[in-house]
Scaffold this active site. Structure first.
Site, PDB file in Angstrom:
ATOM      1  N   GLU A  50       0.820  -1.217   0.000  1.00  0.00           N
ATOM      2  CA  GLU A  50       0.000   0.000   0.000  1.00  0.00           C
ATOM      3  C   GLU A  50       0.853   1.266   0.000  1.00  0.00           C
ATOM      4  O   GLU A  50       1.904   1.329   0.639  1.00  0.00           O
ATOM      5  CB  GLU A  50      -0.888  -0.009   1.253  1.00  0.00           C
ATOM      6  CG  GLU A  50      -1.795   1.199   1.383  1.00  0.00           C
ATOM      7  CD  GLU A  50      -2.556   1.241   2.701  1.00  0.00           C
ATOM      8  OE1 GLU A  50      -3.552   1.983   2.778  1.00  0.00           O
ATOM      9  OE2 GLU A  50      -2.156   0.542   3.657  1.00  0.00           O
ATOM     10  N   LYS A 123      -9.529   3.103  -2.146  1.00  0.00           N
ATOM     11  CA  LYS A 123      -9.797   2.578  -0.811  1.00  0.00           C
ATOM     12  C   LYS A 123     -11.101   3.147  -0.248  1.00  0.00           C
ATOM     13  O   LYS A 123     -11.290   4.368  -0.193  1.00  0.00           O
ATOM     14  CB  LYS A 123      -8.628   2.925   0.116  1.00  0.00           C
ATOM     15  CG  LYS A 123      -8.694   2.302   1.506  1.00  0.00           C
ATOM     16  CD  LYS A 123      -7.428   2.648   2.282  1.00  0.00           C
ATOM     17  CE  LYS A 123      -7.391   1.985   3.648  1.00  0.00           C
ATOM     18  NZ  LYS A 123      -6.127   2.317   4.368  1.00  0.00           N
ATOM     19  N   CYS A 157      -5.782  -2.671   2.897  1.00  0.00           N
ATOM     20  CA  CYS A 157      -5.463  -2.562   4.326  1.00  0.00           C
ATOM     21  C   CYS A 157      -6.707  -2.580   5.218  1.00  0.00           C
ATOM     22  O   CYS A 157      -7.274  -3.645   5.466  1.00  0.00           O
ATOM     23  CB  CYS A 157      -4.617  -1.312   4.553  1.00  0.00           C
ATOM     24  SG  CYS A 157      -3.628  -1.353   6.077  1.00  0.00           S
TER      25      CYS A 157
END
Length: 271
Positions: A50, A123, A157
């Site tokens: 990431e 995200k 994540c």
């Protein structure tokens, strides 16, 4: 009709990321990928961690972020074409203009063997402990994409903590979920458990790629891993920069789903 592959050879690239040092980070990533491709044959897909371009230098993201994938994604497209490899490009800080205002996203680009960007995921869940919501815009959609005929998806994540989100994606028929991350040592046990549980409950392969190194007082343990649909950890890296190739056996998925038909036994009339 294209026949789906029985396996995918996945190259995990686990590396150190320097906050704010975009040029060094980009060079490190490109060098690591070239090294992997020159030492290994028949790699199907490369996976990165990431926010590898900027690290979590959140206050300076407007200055540091790529602009609609330039130049980081453009560089990766060239590598994909040169080596004929798919790339799940981890995620980068990526700025785009919307209604006259520049916004920064935490974005994962998917690049095929021909060097074409076939998808982009922003995200969805922003991590309040890192104050991401103050500096980043959240995404508003899930994605799926094919790697050599194998249906896959990516989350980033913190997204991993939302089981209903992952289940929604899994119901679209994916077999592999990629999870680029910057997951620190204090929650290292959560990282392993969540990757394993998401694989078990959705009967898919989960490939988590974490970073190593330090950001201020925060240490990142690596522990990138490949988890099979039975929850067995096939690969787990240590806490250092390392690249590893591993072939996943996609036949396991159908075998496990026949043995334990979780999807058939769901009760969507109740939940």
């Amino acid at each position: 009709m294209k026949t789906e592959k029985n396996g995918l050879k996945v190259a995990i690239v686990q590396l150190t990321i320097e906050d704010g040092n975009v040029e060094n980070n980009r060079k490190r990533v490109m060098d690591k990928i070239k090294d992997v491709m020159e030492k290994n044959k028949n790699v199907d897909v490369i996976v990165l961690p990431e926010m590898w371009n900027t690290g979590y230098d959140l206050k300076n993201l407007l200055e540091l972020a790529d602009e609609e994938g330039y130049p980081s994604v453009v560089n990766l497209q060239e590598i994909a074409r040169k080596y004929g490899v798919n790339i799940v490009a981890g995620s980068i800080a990526d700025k785009r203009k919307f209604e006259g205002k520049t916004k920064v996203y935490n974005s994962s680009y998917i690049i095929n063997r021909q060097g074409e960007v076939i998808e982009r995921y922003d995200k969805v869940h922003l991590f309040r402990l890192m104050k991401e919501e103050k500096f980043l815009e959240s995404g508003n959609r899930t994605i799926t994409f094919d790697i050599d005929g194998v249906k896959c998806s990516v989350v980033i994540c913190y997204d991993l903590r939302f089981p209903e989100f992952i289940r929604k994606i899994s119901l679209e028929g994916i077999k592999v979920l990629f999870v680029p991350a910057q997951w620190p040592i204090p929650r290292e046990n959560h990282w392993k458990l969540l990757n394993v549980v998401r694989a078990i409950e959705n009967q898919i392969y989960v490939i988590g790629v974490n970073r190593v190194g330090r950001q201020g007082n925060t240490v990142f343990p690596g522990k990138s891993m490949v988890v099979d649909p039975w929850g067995e950890v096939e690969v787990e890296l240590e806490d250092k920069e390392y690249s590893l190739c591993h072939t996943i056996n996609l036949n396991k998925i159908e075998k496990i789903r026949r043995y334990l038909p979780v999807y058939e036994d769901r009760r969507p009339d109740l939940y």
